[in-house]
Each structure stands twice: as C-alpha cells, then as structure tokens.
Write an enzyme that holds these catalytic residues in place. Sequence first.
Site, PDB file in Angstrom:
ATOM      1  N   ASP A 147      43.414  43.640  34.033  1.00  0.00           N
ATOM      2  CA  ASP A 147      43.223  42.355  33.338  1.00  0.00           C
ATOM      3  C   ASP A 147      42.741  41.266  34.289  1.00  0.00           C
ATOM      4  O   ASP A 147      42.553  40.127  33.880  1.00  0.00           O
ATOM      5  CB  ASP A 147      44.551  41.894  32.692  1.00  0.00           C
ATOM      6  CG  ASP A 147      45.006  42.852  31.600  1.00  0.00           C
ATOM      7  OD1 ASP A 147      44.143  43.340  30.855  1.00  0.00           O
ATOM      8  OD2 ASP A 147      46.218  43.124  31.513  1.00  0.00           O
ATOM      9  N   ASP A 148      42.579  41.609  35.561  1.00  0.00           N
ATOM     10  CA  ASP A 148      42.204  40.599  36.537  1.00  0.00           C
ATOM     11  C   ASP A 148      40.689  40.402  36.560  1.00  0.00           C
ATOM     12  O   ASP A 148      39.929  41.333  36.836  1.00  0.00           O
ATOM     13  CB  ASP A 148      42.689  41.019  37.929  1.00  0.00           C
ATOM     14  CG  ASP A 148      42.482  39.903  38.937  1.00  0.00           C
ATOM     15  OD1 ASP A 148      43.276  38.958  38.931  1.00  0.00           O
ATOM     16  OD2 ASP A 148      41.499  39.965  39.696  1.00  0.00           O
ATOM     17  N   VAL A 149      40.269  39.171  36.278  1.00  0.00           N
ATOM     18  CA  VAL A 149      38.832  38.864  36.186  1.00  0.00           C
ATOM     19  C   VAL A 149      38.138  39.127  37.526  1.00  0.00           C
ATOM     20  O   VAL A 149      37.031  39.670  37.581  1.00  0.00           O
ATOM     21  CB  VAL A 149      38.628  37.384  35.773  1.00  0.00           C
ATOM     22  CG1 VAL A 149      37.146  37.038  35.726  1.00  0.00           C
ATOM     23  CG2 VAL A 149      39.255  37.132  34.410  1.00  0.00           C
TER      24      VAL A 149
ATOM     25  N   TRP B  88      49.711  40.656  33.692  1.00  0.00           N
ATOM     26  CA  TRP B  88      48.929  40.295  34.878  1.00  0.00           C
ATOM     27  C   TRP B  88      49.835  39.686  35.960  1.00  0.00           C
ATOM     28  O   TRP B  88      49.773  40.065  37.123  1.00  0.00           O
ATOM     29  CB  TRP B  88      47.816  39.310  34.503  1.00  0.00           C
ATOM     30  CG  TRP B  88      46.994  38.885  35.684  1.00  0.00           C
ATOM     31  CD1 TRP B  88      45.947  39.553  36.246  1.00  0.00           C
ATOM     32  CD2 TRP B  88      47.179  37.705  36.482  1.00  0.00           C
ATOM     33  NE1 TRP B  88      45.464  38.859  37.340  1.00  0.00           N
ATOM     34  CE2 TRP B  88      46.205  37.728  37.502  1.00  0.00           C
ATOM     35  CE3 TRP B  88      48.078  36.627  36.426  1.00  0.00           C
ATOM     36  CZ2 TRP B  88      46.090  36.713  38.464  1.00  0.00           C
ATOM     37  CZ3 TRP B  88      47.982  35.630  37.385  1.00  0.00           C
ATOM     38  CH2 TRP B  88      46.983  35.678  38.389  1.00  0.00           C
TER      39      TRP B  88
END
Length: 213
Positions: free
Chosen positions: A161-163, A142
């Site tokens: 993977d970035d919320v 990330w």
Amino acid sequence: MSDGETTLATPPYWADACKYLAKRDRVMKRLIPQFGDACLQSRGDAFTTLARSIVGQQISVKAAQSVWDRFAKLPRKMTPANVLKLKVDDMREAGLSARKIEYLVDLALHFDSGAIRAGAWEDMQDEEIITELVGIRGIGRWTAEMFLIFHLMRPNVLPLDDVGLITGISRNYFSGDPVSRSDAREVAAAWDPYCSVATWYIWRSLDPLPVEY
C-alpha cells in the site's frame, strides 16, 4: 525524540541481506553501493513510534514534526499513563485535530490496559502483530507495516500500500510505466526473505534522505 537519550539500533542482518539482494537482483546490485553504510535504524519505544505515526497522518513531514514537538512537551515523559492525563484543550492547542486526539487516547488506553502485548512481539509472526495493531483506532495496515520495518526491524515486510514503493518499482524496473500490486509482488519474489531491506533501498532511490519513524 523526547529526551535526548535516543539510542539507534541497526539490524544485525543488514550486511547479509545486501549481499543476498545484490546477487539476486540487478537493480539492487546497482542501488545498494550508492548509499554506502547507510541503513535502517530503529529509535524510540513502541508507544512513541506509534504516537508519532498517528500525529503525522495526512500532513507534511515538516508540519508533523512541529505538531509532535509541541505535543511532546505536554507530558513530563511520553508514556501511555501520562498521555491519558493530558487535557484535551492542551492537545488541541498543540495542533492536534479532535480525531487525532481520540486516536492518541485510544493508543494510550491499549498500552496502559495491557491490551497491547509489546513484550510478546518478539515471538509473534508479522501478521499476528499487524492484526493486534490495526485493532487500535487510527492505525491501518500501512502504519502497522511501517512499524514492523522501522521499529521491530522485521526483515521481510512488503508494504504494497506504500506509494513510494510502487513508484520506485515503476521507475527502477518498468521504465516509469504504471505498476500493479501483482507486478510489484512479482519483482519482490527475488527479494524474499529481505523485502524490508529492498523496500528501504527503493525508497532511497526516490529520496536519498533516510526515512525515520
């Protein structure tokens, strides 16, 4: 940043990317005009950008800024060689955990020894750069992807993977329903070759203040 001489760079492809995305994607067509001339900006050097990302791990943006401000005062200039000369006790007093100090020292060693070939990145593919960066302790995929977007301004990074990206896709494309990585990938197929630009607008839709690293 460290010395008041920060120059901000903006990507040369931004206007073309916005036109392209607005044509291909109904959500982008709606989002892009909402943010006027705002666009991605790169600042600082590679070492400082990565050091900041290590300092900011698992703490709030505000806390990260105050720790960074204290840490950045320790060396005369923020360079790998100068960080390697710092005393551990001084770094602890700036608010850094033992683990983050280890990570920062490892980062400085990679740059100082030439193990990181920042000069060669221009000619390297995104995945090759990610592989090189995740070899440094404390830097995962990330962080490497954020570096590609914010520092190298690579146009086609999709940080699954970035919320924020996943949340933004859920809200803008699926009325708030949960979204899997494959759903996100499917939406992003229309963004190629400008996934970084679309991701930036998805982030803006959640928080109008631009993210900077």
